[in-house]
Design an enzyme around this catalytic site. Structure first.
Site, PDB file in Angstrom:
ATOM      1  CG  HIS A  11      -1.663  -0.773   1.456  1.00  0.00           C
ATOM      2  ND1 HIS A  11      -1.599  -2.119   2.451  1.00  0.00           N
ATOM      3  CD2 HIS A  11      -3.417  -1.487   1.188  1.00  0.00           C
ATOM      4  CE1 HIS A  11      -2.560  -3.115   2.267  1.00  0.00           C
ATOM      5  NE2 HIS A  11      -3.720  -2.561   1.646  1.00  0.00           N
ATOM      6  CG  ASP A  59       1.947  -0.870   3.386  1.00  0.00           C
ATOM      7  OD1 ASP A  59       0.877  -0.378   4.587  1.00  0.00           O
ATOM      8  OD2 ASP A  59       1.443  -1.690   2.451  1.00  0.00           O
ATOM      9  CD  GLU A  97      -7.032  -8.660  -1.526  1.00  0.00           C
ATOM     10  OE1 GLU A  97      -6.702  -8.061  -2.001  1.00  0.00           O
ATOM     11  OE2 GLU A  97      -7.967  -8.968   0.021  1.00  0.00           O
ATOM     12  CD  GLU A 137      -6.897 -11.934   2.567  1.00  0.00           C
ATOM     13  OE1 GLU A 137      -6.398 -11.092   1.425  1.00  0.00           O
ATOM     14  OE2 GLU A 137      -6.411 -12.041   3.278  1.00  0.00           O
ATOM     15  CG  HIS A 148     -11.052 -11.044   2.521  1.00  0.00           C
ATOM     16  ND1 HIS A 148     -10.318 -10.419   1.260  1.00  0.00           N
ATOM     17  CD2 HIS A 148      -9.983 -11.404   3.146  1.00  0.00           C
ATOM     18  CE1 HIS A 148      -9.272  -9.318   1.982  1.00  0.00           C
ATOM     19  NE2 HIS A 148      -9.478 -10.126   2.998  1.00  0.00           N
ATOM     20  CG  ASP A 175      -8.769 -11.189   7.584  1.00  0.00           C
ATOM     21  OD1 ASP A 175      -8.638 -12.411   6.910  1.00  0.00           O
ATOM     22  OD2 ASP A 175      -8.745 -10.358   6.800  1.00  0.00           O
ATOM     23  CG  ASP A 181      -4.926 -12.106   7.202  1.00  0.00           C
ATOM     24  OD1 ASP A 181      -5.899 -11.893   6.199  1.00  0.00           O
ATOM     25  OD2 ASP A 181      -4.766 -10.014   7.102  1.00  0.00           O
TER      26      ASP A 181
HETATM   27  C1  XUL Z   1      -7.623  -6.828   4.054  1.00  0.00           C
HETATM   28  C2  XUL Z   1      -6.461  -7.370   2.808  1.00  0.00           C
HETATM   29  C3  XUL Z   1      -5.279  -5.963   2.378  1.00  0.00           C
HETATM   30  C4  XUL Z   1      -5.766  -6.433   0.768  1.00  0.00           C
HETATM   31  C5  XUL Z   1      -5.126  -5.208   0.896  1.00  0.00           C
HETATM   32  O1  XUL Z   1      -7.771  -7.629   4.454  1.00  0.00           O
HETATM   33  O2  XUL Z   1      -6.465  -7.935   2.494  1.00  0.00           O
HETATM   34  O3  XUL Z   1      -4.565  -6.435   3.003  1.00  0.00           O
HETATM   35  O4  XUL Z   1      -5.306  -7.394   0.130  1.00  0.00           O
HETATM   36  O5  XUL Z   1      -5.505  -3.782   0.730  1.00  0.00           O
HETATM   37 CO    CO Z   2      -5.581  -9.612   1.175  1.00  0.00          CO
END
Ligand code: XUL
Ligand code: CO
Length: 441
Positions: free
Chosen positions: A103, A106, A234, A270, A273, A309, A311
């Site tokens: 991003h 970042d 996304e 993702e 997600h 989430d 991750d």
């Molecule tokens: C948030 C997510 C983000 C996107 C990019 O859940 O996945 O990090 O991948 O903005």
């Molecule tokens: Co993502």
């Protein structure tokens, strides 16, 4: 080779094969190995997510940072950004990962105001350019952070305040510029706060129109400056908002069609997600792929016992295998790749944990790729699927599908053919077949 921030890893992570007990070696990711017509590295196109891996601090809502990163110690924000980037490229090189994603916020500090943020971004883009050249690492995609700054608390493109939408538009313009400047192969839109908390204050139709307009403005700008990367959306159903407009692949595809955006976008799917939306990872991949719109993947996983989430790094071989079956069936991800949008746990506080995490994810996908290729080569699932629909090849099936048969004709045909015979879907047999491939590698 860069060698400053991870001194204990003094050479690139080697491939040692599946018998190896070395935790800092690949067991399956043999980057040069040919699988079909491409090398494993060409198939998988792994990418490091800058935000989690380089910017993550281990903090959560109950506690502050638990990671004390060497690259976060400089006294100035721009000094920190530069050291973080040097550490990032050292990590990419040592892992043998050829892509990264970021991003705007970042890689560069936001500063006091919008102009400062833009200036910082330009400085860091120049810095990144040098490191990309030195290491050969490339940018898979860039994106704009349209969710952290409090001005976006009620949405960015879908904010009820036009001033905020304009701010987001200006920010995206610079993020696309940065991505183009760095040769980014894609650009991602994730609508973190593009949704609503309560219908009591929300006009859904208007907000969706705003989002569509915003994306059209981005497409126009892309064309104007000649950015040739792929635009990706996304999907995610919730978190941070209660309801996000890009809920899942099907919802997003409908939105893109409804607003004449479908030709300009593909999807970035993702795993976590997908599960938040109540789907499996492979379901979302398959829905996007069936529409010819699977562009890239954020590779991670959730936790079945937690509803958010998390991750986590992907380690589930069944899931990576089924994902790679979808990817291989559509002959790869094109300009997309497998971006590890994943973070080490708060308690995994050493820099070496970043290596363990990526090695595990890379091996899980390399292993899944090898199994998936064998399943496809042997037609282990596809021959069954083809036969399952065999009745459409001729007769009434072909007539209905080609638009030749009417309801009346179907009735006529049925009256002579009699009742259909039940045909087993053989789910358990097929599950056993998949397992037999997984067990044999
Ligand atoms: C948030 C997510 C983000 C996107 C990019 O859940 O996945 O990090 O991948 O903005
Ligand atoms: Co993502």
């Amino acid at each position: 080779m860069l060698n400053k921030f991870f001194p204990t890893i003094n050479k690139p992570i080697p491939y040692e094969g599946k018998a190896s007990k070395n935790a800092l070696a690949f067991k399956y990711y043999d980057r040069q190995q040919l699988v079909g017509s491409k090398t494993i590295a060409e198939h998988l196109r792994f990418s490091v997510a800058y935000w989690h891996t380089m910017m993550g601090t281990g903090s959560d809502m109950f506690g502050g940072p638990s990671f004390r990163r060497e690259w976060h110690k400089s006294a100035t924000p721009i000094g920190r950004a530069k050291e973080t980037m040097e550490a990032a490229f050292e990590l990419f090189q040592k892992l043998g990962i050829e892509y990264y994603c970021f991003h705007d916020r970042d890689i560069a500090p936001e500063g006091e105001n919008f102009s400062e943020a833009c200036k910082n971004l330009e400085t860091m883009v120049e810095f990144a350019k040098g490191l990309q050249k030195e290491t050969g690492v490339k940018l898979l995609w860039g994106t704009a952070n349209l969710f952290s700054n409090p001005i976006y608390s009620q949405g960015a493109a879908t904010s009820p305040n036009a001033h905020v939408m304009a701010h987001a538009a200006a920010q995206v313009k610079h993020a696309i510029d940065a991505t183009k400047e760095l040769g980014g192969e894609n650009y991602v839109f994730w609508g973190g706060r593009e949704g609503y908390e309560t219908l009591l204050n929300t006009d859904i139709k208007r907000e969706q129109q705003q989002m569509a307009r915003f994306l059209h403005m981005a497409v126009d700008y892309k064309q104007k400056i000649g950015f040739t990367g792929q635009f990706l959306i996304e999907p995610k159903p919730c978190e941070p908002t209660k309801h996000q407009y890009d809920t899942d692949a099907a919802t997003t595809l409908y939105f893109l069609k409804e607003y004449n955006l479908i030709d300009h976008f593909k999807l970035n799917i993702e795993a976590n997600h997908a599960t938040l939306a109540g789907h499996s990872f492979e379901h979302e991949l398959a829905v996007a792929s069936a529409a010819g719109k699977l562009g890239s993947v954020d590779a991670n996983r959730g936790d079945v016992l937690l509803g958010w989430d998390t991750d986590q790094f992907p380690t589930d071989l069944y899931s990576t295998t089924m994902a790679m079956v979808v990817v291989l069936k559509q002959h790869g991800l094109g300009s997309g790749g497998l971006n590890f949008d994943a973070k080490v746990r708060r308690s995994s506080n050493d820099p070496v944990d970043l290596f363990h995490a990526h090695i595990g994810g890379m091996d899980a996908f390399a292993h899944g790729l090898l199994i998936a290729q064998k399943i496809i080569d042997d037609k282990a699932l596809s021959s069954f699927i083809e036969e399952r629909y065999g009745s459409f090849r001729s007769g009434i099936g072909a007539q209905m599908m080609s638009g030749k048969a009417t309801l009346e004709e179907a009735e006529q045909w049925l009256l002579t053919a009699g009742a259909p015979v039940l045909q087993s879907g053989r789910q358990e047999m097929l599950e056993n077949i998949v397992n037999s491939y997984i067990f044999s590698y």
